[in-house]
Design a protein around this motif. Structure first.
Motif, short mmCIF file in Angstrom:
data_model
loop_
_atom_site.label_atom_id
_atom_site.label_comp_id
_atom_site.label_asym_id
_atom_site.label_seq_id
_atom_site.Cartn_x
_atom_site.Cartn_y
_atom_site.Cartn_z
N UNK A 187 3.98 5.74 -5.44
CA UNK A 187 3.96 5.76 -6.90
C UNK A 187 2.89 6.72 -7.41
N UNK A 188 1.74 6.71 -6.76
CA UNK A 188 0.65 7.60 -7.16
C UNK A 188 1.02 9.05 -6.88
N UNK A 198 0.84 -1.21 0.00
CA UNK A 198 0.00 0.00 0.00
C UNK A 198 0.87 1.25 0.00
N UNK A 199 1.93 1.23 0.79
CA UNK A 199 2.82 2.39 0.86
C UNK A 199 3.53 2.60 -0.47
N UNK A 200 3.97 1.52 -1.12
CA UNK A 200 4.60 1.64 -2.43
C UNK A 200 3.63 2.22 -3.45
N UNK A 201 2.39 1.76 -3.43
CA UNK A 201 1.37 2.26 -4.35
C UNK A 201 1.08 3.73 -4.08
N UNK A 228 0.24 14.87 -11.51
CA UNK A 228 0.77 16.02 -12.27
C UNK A 228 0.95 17.23 -11.36
N UNK A 229 2.01 17.94 -11.62
CA UNK A 229 2.26 19.16 -10.85
C UNK A 229 1.89 20.35 -11.71
N UNK A 230 1.25 21.30 -11.11
CA UNK A 230 0.86 22.49 -11.86
C UNK A 230 1.88 23.58 -11.65
N UNK A 231 2.17 24.29 -12.72
CA UNK A 231 3.12 25.39 -12.61
C UNK A 231 2.39 26.69 -12.91
N UNK A 232 2.71 27.73 -12.17
CA UNK A 232 2.04 29.01 -12.40
C UNK A 232 2.42 29.59 -13.77
#
Length: 169
Positions: free
Chosen positions: A158-159, A152-155, A164-168
């Motif tokens: 990974x998630x 569970x911790x690995x999943x 996705x990271x948003x950039x200004x």
């Protein structure tokens, strides 16, 4: 073939022998709060709902092949009737292990699965004793599937890394 690479019958030699030894085990930190006694809640209608959260941590010690493994248990009991907390128990139980013969790529899961399995019976007894000594029926914590917890911790990791990271702009 040499003696090191072949057995007596010419078959390849077995992998190195895994050696694990518990050097020490101890309560690193513990807290128990009997909320019922502190608040003076009457025992009229009590239906306990017990939640157990488990987390694990491991780190290398300075000595060769030695590791500290910490199991952290947070046990919360709330009254199903009104949601009031009955008790809260937090326990960090640690073990110092000597581990040899485990390949580097298998060391992390070994430390976070096999080592906690060895510590768990002691954690279960401590939780049972503390809840009983704290004025409640002894709590016998169900077995923990440390392999499932590790997966569970690995999943989760990974998630989190795939999010996705948003950039200004």
């Amino acid at each position: 073939m040499t003696e090191e690479t072949a057995g007596a019958n010419g078959a390849p030699a077995a992998a190195p022998q895994v050696k694990m030894q518990v050097l020490a085990q101890y309560i690193r930190d513990m807290s128990f709060e009997n909320i019922v006694a502190q608040k003076g809640i009457s025992g009229a209608e009590v239906q306990p709902d017990i939640q157990v959260a488990v987390s694990l941590d491991a780190r290398k010690r300075q000595a060769e092949h030695q590791y500290d493994v910490v199991t952290k248990f947070k046990v919360t009991s709330k009254n199903k009737v009104n949601g009031e907390t009955l008790f809260l128990l937090e326990l960090e139980y640690a073990g110092t292990f000597l581990v040899e013969g485990v390949p580097e790529e298998q060391l992390h899961p070994f430390l976070l699965i096999e080592c906690p399995r060895l510590l768990f019976p002691f954690v279960r007894r401590i939780i049972s004793d503390v809840t009983r000594d704290g004025g409640f029926p002894p709590l016998n914590v169900d077995s923990v599937d440390f392999l499932a917890l590790y997966r569970q911790e690995l999943a989760r990791r990974a998630q989190a890394s795939a999010a996705p990271t948003t950039t200004p702009n």
